[in-house]
Design a protein around this motif. Structure first.
Motif, PDB file in Angstrom:
ATOM      1  N   LYS A 172       9.627  11.894 -13.451  1.00 43.23           N
ATOM      2  CA  LYS A 172       9.277  10.357 -13.936  1.00 43.23           C
ATOM      3  C   LYS A 172       9.761  10.613 -11.792  1.00 43.23           C
ATOM      4  N   MET A 173      10.039  11.521 -11.099  1.00 44.80           N
ATOM      5  CA  MET A 173      10.425  10.622  -9.400  1.00 44.80           C
ATOM      6  C   MET A 173       8.611  10.760  -9.042  1.00 44.80           C
ATOM      7  N   GLU A 174       7.967  12.574 -10.179  1.00 49.63           N
ATOM      8  CA  GLU A 174       6.495  12.019  -8.960  1.00 49.63           C
ATOM      9  C   GLU A 174       5.924  10.468  -9.708  1.00 49.63           C
ATOM     10  N   VAL A 175       6.040  10.574 -10.454  1.00 48.23           N
ATOM     11  CA  VAL A 175       5.127   9.601 -11.201  1.00 48.23           C
ATOM     12  C   VAL A 175       5.345   8.898 -10.361  1.00 48.23           C
ATOM     13  N   TYR A 176       6.963   8.134 -10.147  1.00 44.77           N
ATOM     14  CA  TYR A 176       7.150   7.051  -9.167  1.00 44.77           C
ATOM     15  C   TYR A 176       6.455   7.005  -7.861  1.00 44.77           C
ATOM     16  N   PHE A 177       6.801   8.266  -6.906  1.00 46.94           N
ATOM     17  CA  PHE A 177       6.384   8.988  -5.831  1.00 46.94           C
ATOM     18  C   PHE A 177       5.031   8.618  -5.835  1.00 46.94           C
ATOM     19  N   SER A 178       4.390   8.903  -6.275  1.00 39.81           N
ATOM     20  CA  SER A 178       2.473   8.859  -6.711  1.00 39.81           C
ATOM     21  C   SER A 178       2.323   7.062  -6.655  1.00 39.81           C
ATOM     22  N   THR A 179       2.537   6.819  -8.070  1.00 40.95           N
ATOM     23  CA  THR A 179       2.736   5.203  -7.607  1.00 40.95           C
ATOM     24  C   THR A 179       2.946   4.117  -6.224  1.00 40.95           C
ATOM     25  N   ILE A 180       3.730   4.720  -5.783  1.00 42.11           N
ATOM     26  CA  ILE A 180       4.521   4.317  -4.548  1.00 42.11           C
ATOM     27  C   ILE A 180       3.441   3.866  -3.475  1.00 42.11           C
ATOM     28  N   GLY A 181       2.956   5.638  -3.463  1.00 45.80           N
ATOM     29  CA  GLY A 181       2.144   5.871  -2.431  1.00 45.80           C
ATOM     30  C   GLY A 181       0.771   4.775  -2.494  1.00 45.80           C
ATOM     31  N   GLY A 182      -0.048   5.580  -3.626  1.00 47.98           N
ATOM     32  CA  GLY A 182      -0.685   5.101  -4.230  1.00 47.98           C
ATOM     33  C   GLY A 182      -1.001   3.472  -3.602  1.00 47.98           C
ATOM     34  N   ILE A 183       0.021   2.621  -4.549  1.00 49.73           N
ATOM     35  CA  ILE A 183      -0.292   1.275  -4.624  1.00 49.73           C
ATOM     36  C   ILE A 183       0.779   1.039  -2.905  1.00 49.73           C
ATOM     37  N   GLY A 184       1.350   1.445  -3.313  1.00 53.88           N
ATOM     38  CA  GLY A 184       1.668   1.068  -1.781  1.00 53.88           C
ATOM     39  C   GLY A 184       1.322   1.254  -0.534  1.00 53.88           C
ATOM     40  N   LEU A 185       0.706   2.342  -0.237  1.00 53.30           N
ATOM     41  CA  LEU A 185      -0.056   2.645   0.997  1.00 53.30           C
ATOM     42  C   LEU A 185      -1.250   1.493   1.091  1.00 53.30           C
ATOM     43  N   LEU A 186      -1.670   1.593  -0.376  1.00 56.77           N
ATOM     44  CA  LEU A 186      -3.544   0.198  -0.123  1.00 56.77           C
ATOM     45  C   LEU A 186      -2.370  -0.787  -0.033  1.00 56.77           C
ATOM     46  N   THR A 187      -1.761  -1.197  -0.328  1.00 53.87           N
ATOM     47  CA  THR A 187      -1.413  -2.530  -0.745  1.00 53.87           C
ATOM     48  C   THR A 187      -0.758  -2.955   1.271  1.00 53.87           C
ATOM     49  N   SER A 188      -0.215  -2.223   1.339  1.00 55.94           N
ATOM     50  CA  SER A 188       0.482  -2.290   2.910  1.00 55.94           C
ATOM     51  C   SER A 188      -0.565  -2.945   4.351  1.00 55.94           C
ATOM     52  N   GLY A 189      -1.076  -1.541   3.568  1.00 57.79           N
ATOM     53  CA  GLY A 189      -2.407  -1.545   4.633  1.00 57.79           C
ATOM     54  C   GLY A 189      -3.271  -2.571   4.598  1.00 57.79           C
ATOM     55  N   TRP A 190      -3.595  -2.985   3.472  1.00 61.49           N
ATOM     56  CA  TRP A 190      -4.519  -4.419   3.486  1.00 61.49           C
ATOM     57  C   TRP A 190      -3.794  -5.820   3.728  1.00 61.49           C
ATOM     58  N   SER A 191      -2.459  -5.895   3.656  1.00 63.32           N
ATOM     59  CA  SER A 191      -1.193  -6.814   3.976  1.00 63.32           C
ATOM     60  C   SER A 191      -1.548  -7.115   5.462  1.00 63.32           C
ATOM     61  N   LEU A 192      -1.354  -5.846   6.514  1.00 62.59           N
ATOM     62  CA  LEU A 192      -1.231  -5.552   7.820  1.00 62.59           C
ATOM     63  C   LEU A 192      -2.649  -5.602   8.162  1.00 62.59           C
ATOM     64  N   PHE A 193      -3.835  -5.414   7.608  1.00 66.39           N
ATOM     65  CA  PHE A 193      -5.247  -5.106   7.984  1.00 66.39           C
ATOM     66  C   PHE A 193      -5.193  -7.110   7.857  1.00 66.39           C
ATOM     67  N   VAL A 194      -4.801  -7.600   6.619  1.00 66.27           N
ATOM     68  CA  VAL A 194      -5.090  -9.247   6.878  1.00 66.27           C
ATOM     69  C   VAL A 194      -4.061 -10.063   8.148  1.00 66.27           C
ATOM     70  N   LEU A 195      -3.324  -9.236   8.160  1.00 64.40           N
ATOM     71  CA  LEU A 195      -2.130  -9.845   9.581  1.00 64.40           C
ATOM     72  C   LEU A 195      -2.726  -9.772  10.884  1.00 64.40           C
ATOM     73  N   ALA A 196      -3.249  -8.341  11.209  1.00 65.44           N
ATOM     74  CA  ALA A 196      -4.142  -8.733  12.432  1.00 65.44           C
ATOM     75  C   ALA A 196      -5.478  -9.283  12.373  1.00 65.44           C
ATOM     76  N   MET A 197      -6.039  -9.262  11.636  1.00 63.42           N
ATOM     77  CA  MET A 197      -6.614 -10.549  11.926  1.00 63.42           C
ATOM     78  C   MET A 197      -6.685 -11.760  12.095  1.00 63.42           C
ATOM     79  N   TRP A 198      -5.372 -12.247  11.161  1.00 65.30           N
ATOM     80  CA  TRP A 198      -4.892 -14.073  11.519  1.00 65.30           C
ATOM     81  C   TRP A 198      -4.854 -13.552  13.207  1.00 65.30           C
ATOM     82  N   ARG A 199      -3.728 -12.355  13.128  1.00 67.14           N
ATOM     83  CA  ARG A 199      -3.591 -12.111  14.773  1.00 67.14           C
ATOM     84  C   ARG A 199      -4.274 -12.716  15.949  1.00 67.14           C
ATOM     85  N   GLY A 200      -5.249 -11.991  15.244  1.00 69.99           N
ATOM     86  CA  GLY A 200      -6.146 -12.041  16.863  1.00 69.99           C
ATOM     87  C   GLY A 200      -6.584 -11.263  16.936  1.00 69.99           C
TER      88      GLY A 200
END
Length: 101
Positions: free
Chosen positions: A73-101
């Motif tokens: 179960k830990m491996e499933v959680y880590f892969s989920t957190i890693g996959g979804i978390g990295l993609l979503t955090s990357g997207w939100s940081l990209f959007v924030l950087a674009m807003w900042r200019g």
């Protein structure tokens, strides 16, 4: 499902919502609450999203160390957190950087 698993899954869902829908939420908060620039709301939502992903990761690790969840179960959680978390955090940081200019 025990309480800890519900907290981990809830944190992941909430972090994903804040990370993906943060831009729309920033405009909503600006229109309906304090009239501060939406960039500040977006910054706060992005930080909360990243913190929720990191806390989910740490909470999963601590639950494994206390032997409350199995390694599978830990491996499933880590892969989920890693996959979804990295993609979503990357997207939100990209959007924030674009807003900042």
């Amino acid at each position: 499902m025990n309480k800890t698993n519900a907290i981990i899954i809830g944190s992941l869902i909430l972090a994903t919502i804040f990370g993906i829908l943060g831009q729309g939420m920033a405009y909503f908060l600006n229109e309906n609450f304090a009239k501060i620039p939406p960039i500040y709301y977006l910054s706060i939502l992005t930080i909360i999203s990243v913190i929720l992903y990191l806390s989910s990761f740490v909470l999963t690790y601590l639950q494994y160390k206390k032997r409350r969840i199995e390694k599978d179960k830990m491996e499933v959680y880590f892969s989920t957190i890693g996959g979804i978390g990295l993609l979503t955090s990357g997207w939100s940081l990209f959007v924030l950087a674009m807003w900042r200019g």
